[in-house]
Design a protein around this motif. Structure first.
Motif, mmCIF file in Angstrom:
data_model
loop_
_atom_site.group_PDB
_atom_site.id
_atom_site.type_symbol
_atom_site.label_atom_id
_atom_site.label_comp_id
_atom_site.label_asym_id
_atom_site.label_seq_id
_atom_site.Cartn_x
_atom_site.Cartn_y
_atom_site.Cartn_z
ATOM 1 N N TYR A 1 2.006 7.187 10.060
ATOM 2 C CA TYR A 1 2.800 6.593 9.532
ATOM 3 C C TYR A 1 3.359 7.656 8.829
ATOM 4 C CZ TYR A 1 3.944 3.560 6.228
ATOM 5 O OH TYR A 1 4.783 2.663 4.780
ATOM 6 N N ASN B 1 -6.189 6.344 8.794
ATOM 7 C CA ASN B 1 -5.461 5.015 9.226
ATOM 8 C C ASN B 1 -6.491 4.042 9.761
ATOM 9 O OD1 ASN B 1 -2.838 3.525 10.229
ATOM 10 N ND2 ASN B 1 -3.931 2.352 8.805
ATOM 11 N N SER C 1 -3.389 -5.002 1.811
ATOM 12 C CA SER C 1 -2.470 -4.724 1.386
ATOM 13 C C SER C 1 -2.355 -6.364 1.830
ATOM 14 C CB SER C 1 -1.816 -3.961 2.361
ATOM 15 O OG SER C 1 -0.254 -4.632 2.066
ATOM 16 N N CYS D 1 -4.585 -1.084 5.496
ATOM 17 C CA CYS D 1 -3.417 -2.232 4.932
ATOM 18 C C CYS D 1 -3.455 -3.573 6.724
ATOM 19 C CB CYS D 1 -2.925 -2.208 4.915
ATOM 20 S SG CYS D 1 -1.705 -1.112 6.850
ATOM 21 N N TYR D 2 -4.529 -2.741 7.438
ATOM 22 C CA TYR D 2 -4.503 -3.880 9.176
ATOM 23 C C TYR D 2 -5.892 -4.302 8.967
ATOM 24 C CZ TYR D 2 0.458 -1.861 10.053
ATOM 25 O OH TYR D 2 1.373 -1.574 10.872
ATOM 26 N N ASN E 1 -1.952 2.516 13.487
ATOM 27 C CA ASN E 1 -0.967 2.476 13.287
ATOM 28 C C ASN E 1 -0.412 3.375 14.011
ATOM 29 O OD1 ASN E 1 1.552 1.953 13.275
ATOM 30 N ND2 ASN E 1 2.710 1.598 11.389
ATOM 31 N N SER F 1 0.635 -7.551 2.680
ATOM 32 C CA SER F 1 1.671 -7.173 4.195
ATOM 33 C C SER F 1 1.529 -7.677 5.044
ATOM 34 C CB SER F 1 2.460 -6.025 4.066
ATOM 35 O OG SER F 1 2.329 -5.852 2.684
ATOM 36 N N LYS F 2 0.219 -7.178 5.456
ATOM 37 C CA LYS F 2 -0.394 -7.823 6.742
ATOM 38 C C LYS F 2 -1.513 -9.019 6.925
ATOM 39 C CE LYS F 2 1.035 -3.656 7.564
ATOM 40 N NZ LYS F 2 2.042 -3.238 7.481
ATOM 41 N N SER G 1 1.092 -1.125 -0.291
ATOM 42 C CA SER G 1 -0.066 0.324 -0.117
ATOM 43 C C SER G 1 0.891 0.914 -0.176
ATOM 44 C CB SER G 1 -1.028 -0.304 0.813
ATOM 45 O OG SER G 1 -0.122 -0.394 2.506
ATOM 46 N N ARG G 2 1.976 1.130 0.554
ATOM 47 C CA ARG G 2 2.640 2.190 0.417
ATOM 48 C C ARG G 2 3.014 3.268 -1.065
ATOM 49 N NH1 ARG G 2 8.496 1.665 2.319
ATOM 50 N NH2 ARG G 2 9.243 0.536 0.585
ATOM 51 N N ARG H 1 5.201 -7.768 -1.840
ATOM 52 C CA ARG H 1 5.197 -5.629 -2.123
ATOM 53 C C ARG H 1 4.282 -6.511 -3.062
ATOM 54 N NH1 ARG H 1 5.629 -4.288 1.227
ATOM 55 N NH2 ARG H 1 5.208 -2.439 0.052
ATOM 56 N N ASP I 1 -6.761 4.470 4.927
ATOM 57 C CA ASP I 1 -5.386 2.651 4.530
ATOM 58 C C ASP I 1 -5.910 1.911 5.478
ATOM 59 O OD1 ASP I 1 -2.937 1.675 4.843
ATOM 60 O OD2 ASP I 1 -1.894 3.456 5.475
HETATM 61 C C1 LIG Z 1 -0.336 2.412 8.052
HETATM 62 C C2 LIG Z 1 0.025 1.712 7.316
HETATM 63 N N1 LIG Z 1 0.099 2.037 6.132
HETATM 64 C C3 LIG Z 1 1.023 1.694 5.347
HETATM 65 C C4 LIG Z 1 1.753 0.353 5.150
HETATM 66 C C5 LIG Z 1 2.964 0.086 4.257
HETATM 67 O O1 LIG Z 1 2.542 -1.352 3.669
HETATM 68 P P1 LIG Z 1 2.957 -2.265 2.895
HETATM 69 O O2 LIG Z 1 3.126 -1.011 1.100
HETATM 70 O O3 LIG Z 1 4.015 -3.098 3.017
HETATM 71 O O4 LIG Z 1 1.385 -2.379 2.568
HETATM 72 C C6 LIG Z 1 2.253 -0.071 6.307
HETATM 73 C C7 LIG Z 1 3.690 -0.967 7.003
HETATM 74 O O5 LIG Z 1 3.728 -0.361 8.301
HETATM 75 C C8 LIG Z 1 1.564 1.210 7.772
HETATM 76 O O6 LIG Z 1 1.439 0.945 9.335
#
Ligand SMILES: Cc1ncc(COP(=O)(O)O)c(C=O)c1O
Length: 413
Positions: free
Chosen positions: A130, A176, A242, A210-211, A180, A244-245, A100-101, A253, A208
């Motif tokens: 973030y 978010n 994403s 992603c969690y 985070n 990732s989590k 997502s970054r 990625r 966002d």
């Molecule tokens: C709040 C938040 N957004 C986005 C990301 C980006 O994660 P990724 O690009 O792996 O999806 C992170 C990564 O730690 C995050 O903590």
């Protein structure tokens, strides 16, 4: 507005290295709970899918990815958030992203392209945040506006309270949820009200999420549910997801953005200029991961075990509460920077001072200053050892603080 003007200044780990790296770890087995990098393993089929699609390594990543990937993402969104058929058109409303970054950053680059106001554009972000949010504003010459997301506001930013003139020159707003570092999740009403505010003042909200898949019992609400409740339009909305989590695959990625078709077109254009794309073998693995839920539930169980340990070991110390989502503890230790230094020097436990994820407000107070962020990403054995060391090093001071609370209350009463 902050006068700190470098990516480095917003980067929490650069600051953490400056705080700790001149000291040796206070234990021969350091435990690194500072970085939110999932340590559970993704399913074995990820490697199989990548190997199966190996012939396409010789192709550049197609900018909009593959039809099968977009369809898997759209189907997942519809199932997860109970959306009506057709609300997400995989051809028009979706783009693959390398996590997502990159998308979060380039969404601000895209949003600012159409700004024609005389005053500098503003980007709203929660505080703490973030670091990419603040850096994206910096990159486009926009004013980052840090909006407190503290215990007093349920750890969510109160964007509704901002000056309408500021909202009128806002181009982009980050939300978010689950957040985070605090772990709070926004309710459906909050999400709908934010979207309504964005439509009134004509700014984009980047949700966002992603969690979103790391939770205990109740799946956190999503922005698309709020959009559905408001009638189904995706106007002014981008939502980022994403693997990732969700799938413990930060190295893959692979993620996506969904939202309004014209915003997706603008972001697509920006990514064609500066983005990397997602290669076809990775998309093949991603397609299967979005269509498979068993590994995600196993992943949630991994974190449930860690939070059960935290509940047992920390009890009511440091204002402990189980997060609504995500895998961080946000612990009130009084002075987060001093606590992080003490934990490293005395016990070899590396945590992130909350201040490093936040900016001081106009009152000079950094809303993260009292906190440390602890990432519960390791397996149960490492997590248990890390938490025990935290209580050994910081517990006495917190016990004294807790013991003092009733006396203070009595004195006031
Ligand atoms: C709040 C938040 N957004 C986005 C990301 C980006 O994660 P990724 O690009 O792996 O999806 C992170 C990564 O730690 C995050 O903590």
């Amino acid at each position: 507005m902050s006068d700190r003007r470098s990516f480095q200044s917003f980067h929490p780990f650069a600051r953490l290295a400056r705080l700790l790296d001149s000291y040796p770890a206070g234990d021969e087995n350091p435990i690194l709970l500072s970085i939110g990098e999932p340590k559970n393993q993704p399913p074995a089929f990820v490697a199989e899918e990548i190997a199966g699609a190996a012939a396409s390594w010789s192709s550049y990543p197609p900018p909009r990815g593959s039809e099968t990937y977009r369809a898997a993402c759209a189907d997942w969104l519809s199932g997860r958030y109970g959306l009506s058929a057709g609300m997400i058109d995989p051809q028009r409303h979706l783009l693959p992203l390398p996590g997502s970054r990159e998308g979060l950053f380039f969404a601000v680059v895209a949003a600012v392209q159409t700004y024609r106001g005389a005053e500098p554009p503003a980007v709203l972000l929660p505080n703490p945040f973030y670091h990419v949010y603040a850096s994206s504003a910096l990159a486009v010459g926009a004013q980052p506006v840090f909006v407190p997301a503290t215990a007093a506001s349920g750890f969510m930013p109160d964007y509704q309270a901002l000056d309408p003139a500021l909202l009128d020159r806002t181009v982009f707003c980050f939300l978010n949820s689950p957040a985070n570092p605090q772990g709070a999740a926004a309710g459906l009403d909050y999400l709908a009200e934010l979207l309504t505010l964005a439509r009134k003042h004509d700014f984009v909200v980047g949700f966002d999420e992603c969690y979103a898949e790391i939770y205990d019992s109740a799946p956190p609400a999503g922005a698309l549910q709020a959009a559905a409740a408001l009638g189904g339009s995706l106007d002014h909305l981008l939502v980022f997801h994403s693997l990732s989590k969700r799938s413990s695959a930060p190295g893959l990625r692979c993620g996506f953005v969904a939202g309004d078709a014209s915003l997706i077109d603008g972001l697509d254009l920006a990514l064609r200029v500066g983005g990397a794309g997602v290669s076809l073998p990775i998309l093949a693995a991603g397609t299967r991961l979005w269509r498979e839920e068993a590994h995600v539930e196993a992943n949630r169980n991994y974190y449930r075990r860690n939070f059960a340990l935290a509940e047992r070991i920390l009890g009511n110390r440091f204002g402990f509460r189980k997060p609504d989502g995500g895998f961080f503890l946000w612990l009130d230790v009084g002075d987060g920077e001093a606590a992080a230094l003490k934990l490293w020097r005395e016990a070899g436990v590396r945590v992130l001072p909350g201040a490093y994820m936040a900016e001081p407000g106009p009152d000079g107070i950094n809303p993260g200053a009292r906190y440390i962020r602890v990432a519960l990403v390791y397996d149960a054995a490492v997590t248990e050892e890390g938490l025990n060391r935290i209580v050994q090093v910081l517990g006495e001071a917190d016990d004294a603080r807790l013991a003092a609370v009733p006396q203070a209350a009595a004195a006031e009463g």
